[in-house]
Design an enzyme around this catalytic site. Structure first.
Site, PDB file in Angstrom:
ATOM      1  N   TYR A 144       0.856  -1.089  -0.220  1.00 17.12           N
ATOM      2  CA  TYR A 144      -0.229   0.153  -0.043  1.00 17.12           C
ATOM      3  C   TYR A 144       1.043   1.290  -0.013  1.00 17.12           C
ATOM      4  O   TYR A 144       1.879   1.176   0.796  1.00 17.12           O
ATOM      5  CB  TYR A 144      -0.914   0.246   1.102  1.00 17.12           C
ATOM      6  CG  TYR A 144      -1.638   1.304   1.386  1.00 17.12           C
ATOM      7  CD1 TYR A 144      -1.534   2.088   2.285  1.00 17.12           C
ATOM      8  CD2 TYR A 144      -2.741   1.606   0.341  1.00 17.12           C
ATOM      9  CE1 TYR A 144      -2.425   3.115   2.508  1.00 17.12           C
ATOM     10  CE2 TYR A 144      -3.688   2.789   0.778  1.00 17.12           C
ATOM     11  CZ  TYR A 144      -3.255   3.620   1.936  1.00 17.12           C
ATOM     12  OH  TYR A 144      -3.980   4.787   2.244  1.00 17.12           O
ATOM     13  N   ASP A 239       9.465   2.986  -0.909  1.00 24.52           N
ATOM     14  CA  ASP A 239       8.281   3.554  -0.063  1.00 24.52           C
ATOM     15  C   ASP A 239       8.778   3.146   1.292  1.00 24.52           C
ATOM     16  O   ASP A 239       8.389   2.169   1.905  1.00 24.52           O
ATOM     17  CB  ASP A 239       6.888   2.997  -0.546  1.00 24.52           C
ATOM     18  CG  ASP A 239       6.008   3.673   0.556  1.00 24.52           C
ATOM     19  OD1 ASP A 239       4.829   3.471   0.270  1.00 24.52           O
ATOM     20  OD2 ASP A 239       6.281   4.308   1.592  1.00 24.52           O
ATOM     21  N   LYS A 267       5.313   9.346   8.629  1.00 24.13           N
ATOM     22  CA  LYS A 267       5.211   8.767   9.834  1.00 24.13           C
ATOM     23  C   LYS A 267       6.221   9.333  10.953  1.00 24.13           C
ATOM     24  O   LYS A 267       6.229  10.402  11.292  1.00 24.13           O
ATOM     25  CB  LYS A 267       5.121   7.072  10.054  1.00 24.13           C
ATOM     26  CG  LYS A 267       3.706   6.719   9.113  1.00 24.13           C
ATOM     27  CD  LYS A 267       3.533   5.274   9.180  1.00 24.13           C
ATOM     28  CE  LYS A 267       2.828   4.975   8.028  1.00 24.13           C
ATOM     29  NZ  LYS A 267       1.425   4.947   8.423  1.00 24.13           N
TER      30      LYS A 267
HETATM   31  P1  KE4 Z   1      -0.276   8.345   4.475  1.00 23.61           P
HETATM   32  O1  KE4 Z   1      -1.019   8.972   3.301  1.00 23.61           O
HETATM   33  O2  KE4 Z   1      -1.358   7.496   5.008  1.00 23.61           O
HETATM   34  O3  KE4 Z   1       0.275   9.343   5.580  1.00 23.61           O
HETATM   35  O4  KE4 Z   1       0.752   7.378   4.126  1.00 23.61           O
HETATM   36  C1  KE4 Z   1       0.342   6.439   3.132  1.00 23.61           C
HETATM   37  C2  KE4 Z   1       1.262   5.218   3.152  1.00 23.61           C
HETATM   38  C3  KE4 Z   1       2.202   5.297   2.390  1.00 23.61           C
HETATM   39  N1  KE4 Z   1       3.126   4.002   2.071  1.00 23.61           N
HETATM   40  C4  KE4 Z   1       2.996   3.261   2.981  1.00 23.61           C
HETATM   41  C5  KE4 Z   1       4.034   2.067   2.953  1.00 23.61           C
HETATM   42  C6  KE4 Z   1       2.226   3.241   4.110  1.00 23.61           C
HETATM   43  O5  KE4 Z   1       2.112   2.077   5.073  1.00 23.61           O
HETATM   44  C7  KE4 Z   1       1.026   4.168   4.163  1.00 23.61           C
HETATM   45  C8  KE4 Z   1       0.093   4.430   5.306  1.00 23.61           C
HETATM   46  N2  KE4 Z   1       0.085   3.218   6.145  1.00 23.61           N
HETATM   47  C9  KE4 Z   1      -1.325   3.081   6.756  1.00 23.61           C
HETATM   48  C10 KE4 Z   1      -0.865   1.808   7.864  1.00 23.61           C
HETATM   49  N3  KE4 Z   1      -0.658   0.822   7.074  1.00 23.61           N
HETATM   50  C11 KE4 Z   1      -1.858   4.373   7.689  1.00 23.61           C
HETATM   51  C12 KE4 Z   1      -3.145   3.879   8.475  1.00 23.61           C
HETATM   52  C13 KE4 Z   1      -4.297   4.523   7.843  1.00 23.61           C
HETATM   53  O6  KE4 Z   1      -4.542   4.493   6.498  1.00 23.61           O
HETATM   54  O7  KE4 Z   1      -5.107   5.300   8.756  1.00 23.61           O
END
Ligand code: KE4
Length: 432
Positions: A144, A239, A267
Site C-alpha cells: 500500500y 516507499d 510517519k
Molecule cells: P499516509 O498518506 O497515510 O500518511 O501514508 C500512506 C502510506 C504510504 N506508504 C506506506 C508504506 C504506508 O503504510 C502508508 C500508510 N500506512 C497506513 C497503515 N498501514 C496508514 C494507516 C491509515 O491508513 O489510517
C-alpha cells in the site's frame, strides 16, 4: 446496559463522519468491533474516553517510535507554536530538516517536504515519470502506497493484465499504466520488463512490506529489483513511509544495503505531526518545481510546527543510534517469545518480524506475499485481536497491519504483554 463513552461518541461520529472515522482502518471493521475513542497517551500506553489503559502496539501506525509524550518533541513543538503556526514562507526549520534527512539517508541528496505519505508517493511517481519520460510503473500486490488514484489498483492476476481500479471513482485511465507484480517474485517483475521494459518509469516497493501484515524481502529480492531497474533504465522507488527512520537511522535501505533512486518518507519523520517527504539523487530531484518541470506544491508543506516535531524526533534518533540496536533486539526477543507461546499451544501460526515491526498470522504456511497472507485465518485473528483489546493490549484492528514497538516498550512492558497473551490464548483456545 449504559453505553460506554466510546460507544456514545461512535454513535455521534457515524452521523457526521463517513464510517465515524477519518481513516477507514480506525473503524475496527475488519474485526467487527466498535472503535475505542482515545483521550490521551503516554509512553507505551493509550487511555480511552472511559479511562481504560492499553499497551499500544499501533503507535499511530508508526510515527510514535519514541513512545507517546516524548518530552524532546513536546517542548520543541510548544516553542514553535509560540512563534507562529504557519507562514507559507521559507523557514530555517525546513533547511534544518532537509539537512537532517540528507545526513541520515545517504541516497537522499535533495528532499521535498509534503504533508502525508500519500503525497510523498504520488509526487515521487510523478518525478520518476518526468525523469524517465515513461508512463508505466510496477507495484506489488499487497503493498500500500497511500490513496492516490494511480496506486489504487486491484491485485493484478499476472503480467498480462493492466491495472484496474480498486476503488470507485478512479478512472481506468489512471490505473492502466500501473502494473502489478508479486512480492518476493523477481520473475513476476522480469515478465513486465520483458514485455514493456522500455516503457517502465519505476518500480515502487515497500522494502519491508507492512501492509499485508509484515512480509520481509527474501534474500536477493531487493538486490534483484535494483539490477532490473539498472538494466532497463527504470528508477527504483523505496516507499519507506513505514520503514524510514524505524529500522535504523537510514531505514530499510541501510538495513538491507540496497540503494534506491527515490525514497518516500512519512510517519516517523513527522514525530506525530502530518509530514511526508520524498528525496533522492540530485539529478532526479532537480526536476521538481520550481527548479524543473515536475510540478508539486503544498500550502502547509514544511509547516514550522510539524518541522519542529520531526526535527526533534529525528535528532533524538540520530544522536542515539544505540536506541535502534536496543529496540530491535528487544523486539526480536519479544516476537521469538510469541512463537514460543503459539508453539506450546499447538496453533498453526507464523510470526514475521523485522526490527520493531512484526505480525502474527494464524496459518501453517510461511507468509511471503499477499496470497499467503490472505490464506491466514483472519476470523481467528479478529477474535484474538478483540480478546487482547479486552485484556488491555491495543493491537492493529486488522490482520493486514503491523505491530509497531517503540523505545517506550520496556522489557517489563513486553513481558507483561506476553503474560497476558499466553493466558488469554490458553483460555481462548479451550473455547474454540
Ligand atoms: P499516509 O498518506 O497515510 O500518511 O501514508 C500512506 C502510506 C504510504 N506508504 C506506506 C508504506 C504506508 O503504510 C502508508 C500508510 N500506512 C497506513 C497503515 N498501514 C496508514 C494507516 C491509515 O491508513 O489510517
Amino acid at each position: 446496559m449504559e453505553m460506554t463513552r466510546s460507544e456514545a461518541l461512535y454513535q455521534k461520529a457515524v452521523q457526521v463522519i463517513p464510517g465515524g472515522v477519518n481513516s477507514p482502518v480506525r473503524a475496527f471493521g475488519s474485526i467487527g468491533a466498535t472503535p475505542k475513542f482515545i483521550k490521551s497517551a503516554q509512553g507505551a500506553c493509550l487511555y480511552d474516553e472511559d479511562g481504560n489503559q492499553y499497551i499500544d502496539y499501533v503507535g499511530s501506525w508508526g510515527p510514535m517510535i519514541l513512545g507517546h509524550g516524548s518530552q524532546e518533541v513536546l517542548e520543541k513543538v510548544a516553542d514553535a507554536c509560540r512563534r507562529g503556526l504557519s507562514f507559507g514562507a521559507a523557514t530555517a526549520a525546513e533547511v534544518e530538516m532537509a539537512e537532517l534527512v540528507c545526513g541520515m539517508v545517504p541516497s537522499v541528496e535533495m528532499v521535498r517536504m509534503v504533508n502525508s505519505g500519500t503525497e510523498a508517493v504520488m509526487s515521487a511517481i510523478r518525478v520518476a515519470r518526468g525523469y524517465t519520460r515513461r508512463d508505466k510503473i510496477v507495484k506489488f500486490t499487497g503493498c500500500y502506497h497511500g490513496h492516490s488514484d494511480g496506486l489504487l489498483v486491484r491485485a493484478g492476476s499476472g503480467a498480462m493484465t493492466f491495472g484496474s481500479p480498486d476503488s470507485l471513482g478512479v478512472p481506468m485511465g489512471y490505473t492502466q499504466d500501473t502494473l502489478s507484480a508479486d512480492y518476493n517474485s523477481l520473475e513476476s517483475v522480469e515478465a513486465h520488463f520483458a514485455r514493456c521494459g522500455e516503457e517502465i518509469a519505476a518500480v515502487i516497493v515497500e522494502p519491508v512490506a507492512a501492509n499485508m501484515g509484515v512480509v520481509p524481502p527474501m534474500p536477493g529480492f531487493l538486490e534483484g529489483l535494483r539490477s532490473l531497474c539498472d538494466r532497463y533504465g527504470a528508477l527504483l522507488v523505496f516507499d519507506e513511509v513505514i520503514t524510514g527512520f524505524r529500522l535504523g537511522p537510514d531505514g530499510a535501505q541501510g538495513y538491507y544495503h540496497v540503494t534506491p533512486d527515490i525514497t518516500t518518507f512519512g510517519k516517523v519523520i513527522g514525530g506525530g505531526m502530518p509530514v511526508g517527504a520524498y528525496g533522492g539523487r540530485r539529478e532526479v530531484m532537480e526536476l521538481v518545481a520550481p527548479l524543473g518541470g515536475v510540478y508539486q506544491a503544498g500550502t502547509l508543506s514544511g509547516n514550522p510546527v510539524a518541522m519542529a516535531a520531526g526535527i526533534a524526533q529525528l535528532t533524538a534518533l540520530k544522536e542515539h543510534p544505540e536506541w535502534y540496536v536496543q529496540l530491535n533486539e528487544r523486539a526480536g526477543r519479544f516476537f521469538q517469545a510469541i512463537r514460543g507461546i503459539l508453539g506450546k499451544l499447538g496453533l498453526p501460526y507464523q510470526v514475521n518480524n523485522v526490527g520493531s515491526l512484526g505480525c502474527l498470522y494464524f496459518t501453517e504456511e510461511a507468509v511471503t506475499d499477499y496470497e499467503s497472507a490472505k490464506a491466514s485465518d483472519t476470523e481467528l485473528f479478529a477474535q484474538y485481536c478483540k480478546g487482547m483489546m479486552a485484556q488491555g493490549i491495543y493491537l492493529a484492528p486488522s490482520q493486514f497491519e503491523a505491530m509497531f514497538l517503540s523505545m517506550s516498550h520496556t522489557e517489563e512492558i513486553l513481558q507483561e504483554t506476553l503474560g497476558i497473551m499466553e493466558k488469554f490464548l490458553t483460555f481462548f483456545l479451550q473455547k474454540i
